[in-house]
Design a protein around this motif. Sequence first.
Motif, PDB file in Angstrom:
ATOM      1  N   PHE A  41       0.815  -1.320  -0.051  1.00 15.71           N
ATOM      2  CA  PHE A  41       0.173   0.071   0.069  1.00 15.71           C
ATOM      3  C   PHE A  41       0.868   1.235  -0.038  1.00 15.71           C
ATOM      4  CE2 PHE A  41      -2.796  -3.208   2.019  1.00 15.71           C
ATOM      5  CZ  PHE A  41      -4.042  -3.275   0.903  1.00 15.71           C
ATOM      6  N   VAL A  42       2.170   1.292   0.215  1.00 11.44           N
ATOM      7  CA  VAL A  42       2.930   2.472   0.256  1.00 11.44           C
ATOM      8  C   VAL A  42       4.181   2.062  -0.636  1.00 11.44           C
ATOM      9  CG1 VAL A  42       4.383   3.677   1.806  1.00 11.44           C
ATOM     10  CG2 VAL A  42       2.594   2.904   2.770  1.00 11.44           C
ATOM     11  N   GLY A  43       4.823   1.316  -0.715  1.00  8.50           N
ATOM     12  CA  GLY A  43       6.088   0.955  -1.648  1.00  8.50           C
ATOM     13  C   GLY A  43       5.775   0.897  -3.257  1.00  8.50           C
ATOM     14  N   VAL A  44       4.888  -0.009  -3.308  1.00 10.88           N
ATOM     15  CA  VAL A  44       4.457  -0.136  -4.676  1.00 10.88           C
ATOM     16  C   VAL A  44       3.796   1.143  -5.481  1.00 10.88           C
ATOM     17  CG1 VAL A  44       2.899  -1.428  -6.381  1.00 10.88           C
ATOM     18  CG2 VAL A  44       4.307  -2.719  -4.593  1.00 10.88           C
ATOM     19  N   PRO A  45       2.723   1.771  -4.696  1.00 19.04           N
ATOM     20  CA  PRO A  45       2.346   3.253  -5.451  1.00 19.04           C
ATOM     21  C   PRO A  45       3.356   4.301  -5.527  1.00 19.04           C
ATOM     22  CG  PRO A  45       0.834   2.249  -3.820  1.00 19.04           C
ATOM     23  CD  PRO A  45       2.068   1.326  -3.750  1.00 19.04           C
ATOM     24  N   PHE A  46       4.375   3.991  -4.343  1.00 22.29           N
ATOM     25  CA  PHE A  46       5.325   5.212  -4.432  1.00 22.29           C
ATOM     26  C   PHE A  46       6.525   5.234  -5.601  1.00 22.29           C
ATOM     27  CE2 PHE A  46       9.765   6.515  -3.047  1.00 22.29           C
ATOM     28  CZ  PHE A  46       9.511   7.716  -2.971  1.00 22.29           C
ATOM     29  N   ILE A  47       6.783   3.721  -5.784  1.00 19.71           N
ATOM     30  CA  ILE A  47       7.839   3.436  -7.155  1.00 19.71           C
ATOM     31  C   ILE A  47       6.895   3.609  -8.348  1.00 19.71           C
ATOM     32  CG2 ILE A  47       8.952   1.429  -8.142  1.00 19.71           C
ATOM     33  CD1 ILE A  47      10.387   2.545  -5.394  1.00 19.71           C
ATOM     34  N   ASP A  48       5.738   3.210  -8.323  1.00 19.46           N
ATOM     35  CA  ASP A  48       4.828   3.787  -9.604  1.00 19.46           C
ATOM     36  C   ASP A  48       4.693   5.032 -10.163  1.00 19.46           C
ATOM     37  OD1 ASP A  48       3.008   2.619 -11.790  1.00 19.46           O
ATOM     38  OD2 ASP A  48       1.326   3.375 -10.741  1.00 19.46           O
ATOM     39  N   LEU A  50       7.018   7.475  -8.991  1.00 16.62           N
ATOM     40  CA  LEU A  50       8.358   7.779  -9.537  1.00 16.62           C
ATOM     41  C   LEU A  50       8.663   7.402 -10.928  1.00 16.62           C
ATOM     42  CD1 LEU A  50      10.760   7.057  -6.391  1.00 16.62           C
ATOM     43  CD2 LEU A  50      10.073   9.285  -7.312  1.00 16.62           C
ATOM     44  N   MET A  51       8.281   6.080 -11.054  1.00  9.20           N
ATOM     45  CA  MET A  51       8.552   5.517 -12.564  1.00  9.20           C
ATOM     46  C   MET A  51       7.761   6.655 -13.521  1.00  9.20           C
ATOM     47  SD  MET A  51       8.752   1.516 -12.076  1.00  9.20           S
ATOM     48  CE  MET A  51       9.340   1.234 -13.802  1.00  9.20           C
ATOM     49  N   LYS A  52       6.281   6.878 -13.365  1.00  7.83           N
ATOM     50  CA  LYS A  52       5.604   7.601 -14.297  1.00  7.83           C
ATOM     51  C   LYS A  52       6.211   9.024 -14.314  1.00  7.83           C
ATOM     52  CE  LYS A  52       0.945   5.492 -13.553  1.00  7.83           C
ATOM     53  NZ  LYS A  52      -0.169   5.239 -12.992  1.00  7.83           N
ATOM     54  N   LYS A  53       6.750   9.593 -13.389  1.00  6.18           N
ATOM     55  CA  LYS A  53       7.292  10.772 -13.310  1.00  6.18           C
ATOM     56  C   LYS A  53       8.536  10.868 -14.469  1.00  6.18           C
ATOM     57  CE  LYS A  53       5.658  13.084  -9.113  1.00  6.18           C
ATOM     58  NZ  LYS A  53       5.941  13.643  -7.859  1.00  6.18           N
ATOM     59  N   MET A  54       9.311   9.687 -13.948  1.00  9.25           N
ATOM     60  CA  MET A  54      10.507   9.615 -14.743  1.00  9.25           C
ATOM     61  C   MET A  54      10.075   9.393 -16.372  1.00  9.25           C
ATOM     62  SD  MET A  54      12.905   7.384 -12.290  1.00  9.25           S
ATOM     63  CE  MET A  54      13.770   6.813 -13.718  1.00  9.25           C
ATOM     64  N   GLN A  55       9.052   8.699 -16.618  1.00  2.03           N
ATOM     65  CA  GLN A  55       8.741   8.424 -17.990  1.00  2.03           C
ATOM     66  C   GLN A  55       8.192   9.790 -18.764  1.00  2.03           C
ATOM     67  OE1 GLN A  55       5.301   5.767 -18.185  1.00  2.03           O
ATOM     68  NE2 GLN A  55       5.975   5.215 -20.467  1.00  2.03           N
ATOM     69  N   ARG A  56       7.411  10.582 -18.093  1.00  7.33           N
ATOM     70  CA  ARG A  56       7.005  11.825 -18.534  1.00  7.33           C
ATOM     71  C   ARG A  56       8.258  12.833 -18.856  1.00  7.33           C
ATOM     72  NH1 ARG A  56       2.653  12.392 -14.047  1.00  7.33           N
ATOM     73  NH2 ARG A  56       1.088  11.018 -14.684  1.00  7.33           N
ATOM     74  N   LYS A  57       9.146  12.744 -17.898  1.00  7.85           N
ATOM     75  CA  LYS A  57      10.366  13.474 -18.219  1.00  7.85           C
ATOM     76  C   LYS A  57      11.183  13.180 -19.263  1.00  7.85           C
ATOM     77  CE  LYS A  57      12.490  15.119 -14.150  1.00  7.85           C
ATOM     78  NZ  LYS A  57      13.239  14.895 -13.217  1.00  7.85           N
ATOM     79  N   ASN A  58      11.238  11.916 -19.766  1.00  3.04           N
ATOM     80  CA  ASN A  58      11.939  11.387 -20.710  1.00  3.04           C
ATOM     81  C   ASN A  58      11.381  11.638 -22.118  1.00  3.04           C
ATOM     82  OD1 ASN A  58      14.135  10.657 -19.236  1.00  3.04           O
ATOM     83  ND2 ASN A  58      13.119   8.461 -19.044  1.00  3.04           N
ATOM     84  N   GLU A  59       9.777  12.022 -22.217  1.00  4.33           N
ATOM     85  CA  GLU A  59       9.136  12.079 -23.353  1.00  4.33           C
ATOM     86  C   GLU A  59       9.136  13.384 -24.069  1.00  4.33           C
ATOM     87  OE1 GLU A  59       5.371  11.346 -22.373  1.00  4.33           O
ATOM     88  OE2 GLU A  59       5.281   9.098 -22.459  1.00  4.33           O
TER      89      GLU A  59
END
Length: 59
Positions: A41-48, A50-59
């Motif tokens: 409930f905390v770790g997986v949503p947090f990593i998700d 972070l990954m979405k923010k990194m993906q948007r930054k790379n686009e």
Amino acid sequence: MDGHLSFHHGLSFPFWKSIGNPSLYLRTLVLTLVLVPWIVFVGVPFIDTLMKKMQRKNE
């Protein structure tokens, strides 16, 4: 030192002292009941997030 290691010696969980020297099965159960909800409930949503923010930054 009597030659055997005690689990609660290195980790200072207050409830270990109240239940004495818990068996391996009890320690595993308690740690599982504490850690799995935190990861799910905390770790997986947090990593998700972070990954979405990194993906948007790379686009």
